[in-house]
Design a protein around this motif. Structure first.
Motif, PDB file in Angstrom:
ATOM      1  N   VAL A  97       8.407  41.205 -29.246  1.00 29.03           N
ATOM      2  CA  VAL A  97       7.422  40.115 -29.262  1.00 29.03           C
ATOM      3  C   VAL A  97       6.029  40.681 -29.567  1.00 29.03           C
ATOM      4  CG1 VAL A  97       6.244  38.372 -27.854  1.00 29.03           C
ATOM      5  CG2 VAL A  97       8.748  38.512 -27.846  1.00 29.03           C
ATOM      6  N   ALA A  98       5.712  41.840 -29.013  1.00 29.63           N
ATOM      7  CA  ALA A  98       4.404  42.450 -29.308  1.00 29.63           C
ATOM      8  C   ALA A  98       4.271  42.681 -30.814  1.00 29.63           C
ATOM      9  CB  ALA A  98       4.243  43.752 -28.538  1.00 29.63           C
ATOM     10  N   GLY A  99       5.339  43.194 -31.446  1.00 32.65           N
ATOM     11  CA  GLY A  99       5.307  43.439 -32.893  1.00 32.65           C
ATOM     12  C   GLY A  99       5.098  42.150 -33.675  1.00 32.65           C
ATOM     13  N   LEU A 100       5.650  41.058 -33.186  1.00 32.29           N
ATOM     14  CA  LEU A 100       5.508  39.777 -33.897  1.00 32.29           C
ATOM     15  C   LEU A 100       4.113  39.193 -33.761  1.00 32.29           C
ATOM     16  CD1 LEU A 100       8.885  38.011 -32.934  1.00 32.29           C
ATOM     17  CD2 LEU A 100       8.269  38.967 -35.156  1.00 32.29           C
ATOM     18  N   ILE A 101       3.450  39.413 -32.609  1.00 31.16           N
ATOM     19  CA  ILE A 101       2.173  38.706 -32.385  1.00 31.16           C
ATOM     20  C   ILE A 101       0.927  39.558 -32.636  1.00 31.16           C
ATOM     21  CG2 ILE A 101       3.190  36.977 -30.827  1.00 31.16           C
ATOM     22  CD1 ILE A 101       2.063  38.464 -28.435  1.00 31.16           C
ATOM     23  N   VAL A 102       1.074  40.892 -32.625  1.00 28.68           N
ATOM     24  CA  VAL A 102      -0.128  41.708 -32.879  1.00 28.68           C
ATOM     25  C   VAL A 102      -0.324  41.813 -34.401  1.00 28.68           C
ATOM     26  CG1 VAL A 102      -1.179  44.006 -32.665  1.00 28.68           C
ATOM     27  CG2 VAL A 102       0.099  43.033 -30.729  1.00 28.68           C
ATOM     28  N   PRO A 103      -1.444  41.300 -34.922  1.00 30.00           N
ATOM     29  CA  PRO A 103      -1.643  41.267 -36.375  1.00 30.00           C
ATOM     30  C   PRO A 103      -1.482  42.645 -37.021  1.00 30.00           C
ATOM     31  CG  PRO A 103      -3.320  39.960 -35.280  1.00 30.00           C
ATOM     32  CD  PRO A 103      -2.547  40.671 -34.192  1.00 30.00           C
ATOM     33  N   GLY A 104      -0.801  42.660 -38.159  1.00 25.33           N
ATOM     34  CA  GLY A 104      -0.644  43.885 -38.947  1.00 25.33           C
ATOM     35  C   GLY A 104       0.497  44.780 -38.501  1.00 25.33           C
ATOM     36  N   SER A 105       1.213  44.419 -37.446  1.00 26.84           N
ATOM     37  CA  SER A 105       2.260  45.314 -36.926  1.00 26.84           C
ATOM     38  C   SER A 105       3.450  45.394 -37.875  1.00 26.84           C
ATOM     39  CB  SER A 105       2.757  44.826 -35.564  1.00 26.84           C
ATOM     40  OG  SER A 105       1.706  44.850 -34.639  1.00 26.84           O
ATOM     41  N   ASP A 106       4.052  46.576 -37.892  1.00 26.50           N
ATOM     42  CA  ASP A 106       5.229  46.829 -38.728  1.00 26.50           C
ATOM     43  C   ASP A 106       5.926  48.012 -38.062  1.00 26.50           C
ATOM     44  OD1 ASP A 106       7.092  47.293 -40.652  1.00 26.50           O
ATOM     45  OD2 ASP A 106       5.665  47.439 -42.334  1.00 26.50           O
ATOM     46  N   MET A 107       7.029  47.750 -37.355  1.00 24.79           N
ATOM     47  CA  MET A 107       7.598  48.792 -36.487  1.00 24.79           C
ATOM     48  C   MET A 107       9.106  48.645 -36.330  1.00 24.79           C
ATOM     49  SD  MET A 107       6.134  47.052 -33.024  1.00 24.79           S
ATOM     50  CE  MET A 107       7.469  46.841 -31.863  1.00 24.79           C
ATOM     51  N   ILE A 108       9.710  49.651 -35.695  1.00 21.76           N
ATOM     52  CA  ILE A 108      11.161  49.602 -35.468  1.00 21.76           C
ATOM     53  C   ILE A 108      11.457  49.869 -33.992  1.00 21.76           C
ATOM     54  CG2 ILE A 108      13.367  50.731 -35.998  1.00 21.76           C
ATOM     55  CD1 ILE A 108      12.400  51.086 -38.847  1.00 21.76           C
ATOM     56  N   VAL A 120      10.594  44.946 -37.027  1.00 19.66           N
ATOM     57  CA  VAL A 120       9.749  43.790 -36.686  1.00 19.66           C
ATOM     58  C   VAL A 120       8.445  43.868 -37.466  1.00 19.66           C
ATOM     59  CG1 VAL A 120       8.730  42.498 -34.764  1.00 19.66           C
ATOM     60  CG2 VAL A 120      10.424  44.253 -34.288  1.00 19.66           C
ATOM     61  N   LYS A 121       8.030  42.729 -38.015  1.00 21.89           N
ATOM     62  CA  LYS A 121       6.707  42.663 -38.658  1.00 21.89           C
ATOM     63  C   LYS A 121       5.920  41.506 -38.073  1.00 21.89           C
ATOM     64  CE  LYS A 121       7.748  44.497 -43.177  1.00 21.89           C
ATOM     65  NZ  LYS A 121       8.635  44.156 -44.239  1.00 21.89           N
ATOM     66  N   HIS A 122       4.614  41.662 -38.041  1.00 25.37           N
ATOM     67  CA  HIS A 122       3.781  40.557 -37.556  1.00 25.37           C
ATOM     68  C   HIS A 122       4.131  39.286 -38.330  1.00 25.37           C
ATOM     69  CE1 HIS A 122       0.130  37.983 -37.932  1.00 25.37           C
ATOM     70  NE2 HIS A 122       0.325  37.998 -36.633  1.00 25.37           N
ATOM     71  N   SER A 123       4.201  38.155 -37.606  1.00 23.45           N
ATOM     72  CA  SER A 123       4.642  36.904 -38.230  1.00 23.45           C
ATOM     73  C   SER A 123       3.808  35.743 -37.721  1.00 23.45           C
ATOM     74  CB  SER A 123       6.110  36.627 -37.861  1.00 23.45           C
ATOM     75  OG  SER A 123       6.920  37.746 -38.155  1.00 23.45           O
ATOM     76  N   ASN A 124       3.700  34.735 -38.556  1.00 32.00           N
ATOM     77  CA  ASN A 124       3.050  33.494 -38.105  1.00 32.00           C
ATOM     78  C   ASN A 124       4.126  32.632 -37.465  1.00 32.00           C
ATOM     79  OD1 ASN A 124       0.505  34.219 -39.137  1.00 32.00           O
ATOM     80  ND2 ASN A 124       1.238  33.676 -41.198  1.00 32.00           N
ATOM     81  N   LEU A 125       4.199  32.667 -36.156  1.00 29.45           N
ATOM     82  CA  LEU A 125       5.296  31.989 -35.456  1.00 29.45           C
ATOM     83  C   LEU A 125       5.054  30.484 -35.395  1.00 29.45           C
ATOM     84  CD1 LEU A 125       5.812  34.434 -32.435  1.00 29.45           C
ATOM     85  CD2 LEU A 125       7.101  34.349 -34.588  1.00 29.45           C
ATOM     86  N   LYS A 126       6.171  29.740 -35.437  1.00 27.68           N
ATOM     87  CA  LYS A 126       6.127  28.272 -35.292  1.00 27.68           C
ATOM     88  C   LYS A 126       6.717  27.906 -33.931  1.00 27.68           C
ATOM     89  CE  LYS A 126       5.176  27.331 -39.748  1.00 27.68           C
ATOM     90  NZ  LYS A 126       4.398  28.575 -39.866  1.00 27.68           N
ATOM     91  N   GLY A 186      10.421  31.788 -37.006  1.00 27.41           N
ATOM     92  CA  GLY A 186       9.831  32.388 -38.210  1.00 27.41           C
ATOM     93  C   GLY A 186       9.508  33.854 -38.024  1.00 27.41           C
ATOM     94  N   GLY A 187      10.008  34.451 -36.970  1.00 31.57           N
ATOM     95  CA  GLY A 187       9.754  35.871 -36.710  1.00 31.57           C
ATOM     96  C   GLY A 187      10.468  36.747 -37.745  1.00 31.57           C
ATOM     97  N   GLN A 188       9.732  37.697 -38.289  1.00 32.79           N
ATOM     98  CA  GLN A 188      10.352  38.616 -39.261  1.00 32.79           C
ATOM     99  C   GLN A 188      11.028  39.734 -38.477  1.00 32.79           C
ATOM    100  OE1 GLN A 188       8.032  39.414 -42.963  1.00 32.79           O
ATOM    101  NE2 GLN A 188       6.346  38.652 -41.688  1.00 32.79           N
ATOM    102  N   ILE A 189      12.338  39.530 -38.274  1.00 33.71           N
ATOM    103  CA  ILE A 189      13.152  40.450 -37.484  1.00 33.71           C
ATOM    104  C   ILE A 189      14.361  40.795 -38.318  1.00 33.71           C
ATOM    105  CG2 ILE A 189      14.764  40.460 -35.536  1.00 33.71           C
ATOM    106  CD1 ILE A 189      12.877  38.817 -33.978  1.00 33.71           C
TER     107      ILE A 189
END
Ligand code: S3P
Length: 452
Positions: A252-263, A305-311, A284-287
Motif C-alpha cells: 500500500v505504501a508503494g501505491l500511495i507514495v508518489p513516484g514509488s516503483d519497488m518490489i 508495485v508502482k505508485h497509482s491513482n487509486l479509485k 487501479g493499483g499497479q500490482i
C-alpha cells in the motif's frame, strides 16, 4: 498507562520508495508449524519462522508442555515433539502476550489432553472474547473458568478422551475452526467443523501435511472439514512463506507514495489470504505478480508495485475473511483514493487487538479524512491523492496495543503534510519486527523516539 506514551514512532512525508525487500515468515503458518511439530513424534525443522513476539509466545507455551525447541546457527528451528496425547502439564501460567491466535489455538490443543493450563495475556488480549472458543470446546468436554465475559485470565481443564462434535461456526473465524480441529487430533472418532464462509485454510493444509486424516467437502460454498482422531503426526521440514498481512503495509505504501516503483519479495498468496491484493488491483493499483512459485505448499510470488491513482472501492462481503487483517491498511488506501469507498460487513474488526473500526476512524479524522462510522465498517471519502492532514501539524495516534493500527498510521505518515506520531511502536514487534528496517531499505526512515 505509562506504556502508551513511552516508545513513539514518527513518520513523515517520504521520497519515492524504490528497491527490493523480502517479507518475513507468515504469522499464522509459524504458529501452526510450532504447534504441529510439538505434537509430532520426532524432530521437525522449520525454516523462515516468523520471530515475532506472538510466535515466540507459542514456542514458549509448547516448551512448557514438553516440546524441545531451539534455533540453530543458520536460523533453522528444530522442534522435538512429544506426540499427540503426550503433552505435559505446564507448571506455570502460559503467557500469551498480545496473541489471540496462540491463545485460541492452544486452548484447542489443551482441551483434549488430560492437563490443566491457565492462559494470561496483556491488556489488549485480556479484553478479547474467548466464549467463541469455550463454547464448542465445552461441548467436547473441556472445562473453562475465566474472568467475567469469558475473558483471560482463563483456566482450561482438558478431558481425555474428549467427545467428538459436529460444529457449525457462528462467526467466520479460522481461530475457532482451528481450535476445534486441534482438539479433534486427540479425540477418538470424527470431529467435524462446518464453515459457511471459508476462512484461511492453513490448519487444514498443514494438518494433512503432518499426516492427520483430514478431509474437506465443499457444498455450495459451505466447507465441511472432518478430522479423524486419535492422530499420529509425523515430523516435517517446513519452509514458511512470507506473510501477506505484513507485505500489505509495504504494497500500500508503494501505491500511495508518489513516484514509488519497488518490489516486495516472498509474498504468500494463498487465496484464503490474498483478498487485499485483488481489491487493490480493482482500485487501479499497479500490482504485478512476478516469479509465481510454491513455498511450503503455499502459492508465493514477488509483487512489483508502482505508485497509482487509486479509485474508491466497495468490498464484497464474501471477500472479507480473506483480508480480515488488512482492513486498517485498506482504510489508508481508501483515504488516498478518488471517491467514496464503502467498507462494511466488518463487525469482527471490533474484537481484534483493538476496536479497529473506532480506532481507525478516530485517527483518520485527526488526519482530516471525511468518513462515516457504521456499526460494521467505515464509509471513507478519499482525498484523490492529496496528502493527508495539515502542513506543520503533527497528528498524534494512539495505537491501543494494536500492531496493525501502529503500522497503518506509520504508512499514512508517509503521505502526510505534517507527519504522524504513533504513541507506542512496541506492538509492531508482535508480528513484524523488521517493519522499520524494510521501509528504510525502500528509502523511508521512521524516527524512533527514545523510551521516555
Ligand atoms: C488467524 C485468524 C484470524 C486473524 C488472525 C490470525 C489465524 O482471526 O485475524 O490474525 O491464524 O487463524 P479470526 O479467527 O478471529 O478471524
Amino acid at each position: 498507562m505509562t506504556r502508551l506514551s513511552s516508545c513513539p514512532l514518527v513518520s513523515r512525508k517520504a521520497p519515492p520508495l524504490s528497491g527490493k525487500v523480502h517479507v518475513p515468515g507468515d504469522k499464522s503458518i509459524s504458529h501452526r508449524a510450532l504447534m504441529l511439530s510439538a505434537l509430532a513424534v520426532g524432530e521437525s525443522f522449520v525454516e523462515g519462522l516468523l520471530e515475532g513476539e506472538d510466535v515466540l509466545a507459542t514456542a514458549e507455551a509448547m516448551r512448557a508442555m514438553g516440546a524441545d525447541i531451539r534455533k540453530d546457527e543458520k536460523g533453522c528451528w528444530h522442534i522435538h515433539g512429544v506426540g499427540v496425547g503426550s503433552l505435559l502439564q505446564p507448571q506455570t501460567a502460559l503467557d500469551m502476550g498480545n496473541s489471540g491466535t496462540s491463545t485460541r489455538l492452544l486452548m484447542g490443543v489443551v482441551a483434549s489432553h488430560p492437563i490443566t493450563a491457565t492462559f494470561i495475556g496483556d491488556a489488549s488480549l485480556s479484553k478479547r472474547p474467548m466464549g467463541r472458543i469455550s463454547t464448542p470446546l465445552s461441548l467436547m468436554g473441556a472445562r473453562f473458568s475465566g474472568a467475567e465475559g469469558n475473558r483471560l485470565p482463563m483456566t482450561v481443564t482438558g478431558l481425555y478422551p474428549a467427545v467428538p462434535i459436529e460444529y457449525r461456526l457462528p462467526v467466520a473465524s479460522a481461530q475457532v475452526k482451528s481450535a476445534i480441529l486441534l482438539a479433534g487430533l486427540n479425540t477418538p472418532g470424527v470431529t467435524r467443523v462446518i464453515e459457511p464462509v471459508p476462512t484461511r485454510d492453513h490448519s487444514e493444509r498443514m494438518l494433512r501435511g503432518y499426516g492427520a486424516n483430514l478431509s474437506v467437502e465443499e457444498n455450495d460454498g459451505v466447507r465441511i472439514i472432518s478430522i479423524h482422531g486419535e492422530a499420529e503426526l509425523k515430523p516435517q521440514h517446513i519452509i514458511v512463506p512470507g506473510d501477506p498481512s505484513s507485505a500489505a503495509f509495504l504494497v500500500v505504501a508503494g501505491l500511495i507514495v508518489p513516484g514509488s516503483d519497488m518490489i516486495v519479495e516472498n509474498v504468500g498468496l494463498n487465496p484464503t489470504r490474498a483478498g487485499l491484493y485483488t481489491m487493490l488491483k480493482a482500485m487501479g493499483g499497479q500490482i504485478e505478480y512476478l516469479n509465481p512459485r510454491e513455498v511450503g505448499g503455499e502459492p508465493v510470488a514477488d509483487i512489483a508495485v508502482k505508485h497509482s491513482n487509486l479509485k474508491a472501492i466497495e468490498v464484497p462481503r464474501s471477500i472479507v475473511p480473506s483480508m480480515i487483517d488488512e482492513f486498517p491498511i485498506l482504510f489508508i488506501a481508501a483515504a488516498m483514493a478518488e471517491g467514496k469507498s464503502t467498507l462494511q460487513g466488518l463487525a469482527e474488526l471490533r474484537v481484534k487487538e483493538s476496536d479497529r473500526i473506532a480506532v481507525m476512524a478516530e485517527g483518520l479524522k485527526a488526519l482530516g479524512v471525511s468518513l462515516e462510522e457504521k456499526e460494521d465498517g467505515l464509509v471513507i471519502e478519499g482525498s484523490a491523492g492529496e496528502m493527508l492532514g495539515q502542513k506543520d501539524k503533527m497528528v498524534s495516534i494512539a495505537s491501543h496495543l494494536d500492531h496493525r493500527i501502529a503500522m497503518s498510521f506509520a504508512v499514512a505518515g508517509l503521505v502526510s503534510k505534517g507527519g504522524v506520531e504513533i504513541d507506542d511502536r512496541r506492538p509492531i514487534m508482535t508480528s513484524f519486527p523488521v517493519f522499520g528496517e524494510l521501509f528504510k531499505e525502500l528509502g523511508a526512515e521512521f524516527e524512533m523516539g527514545l523510551v521516555k
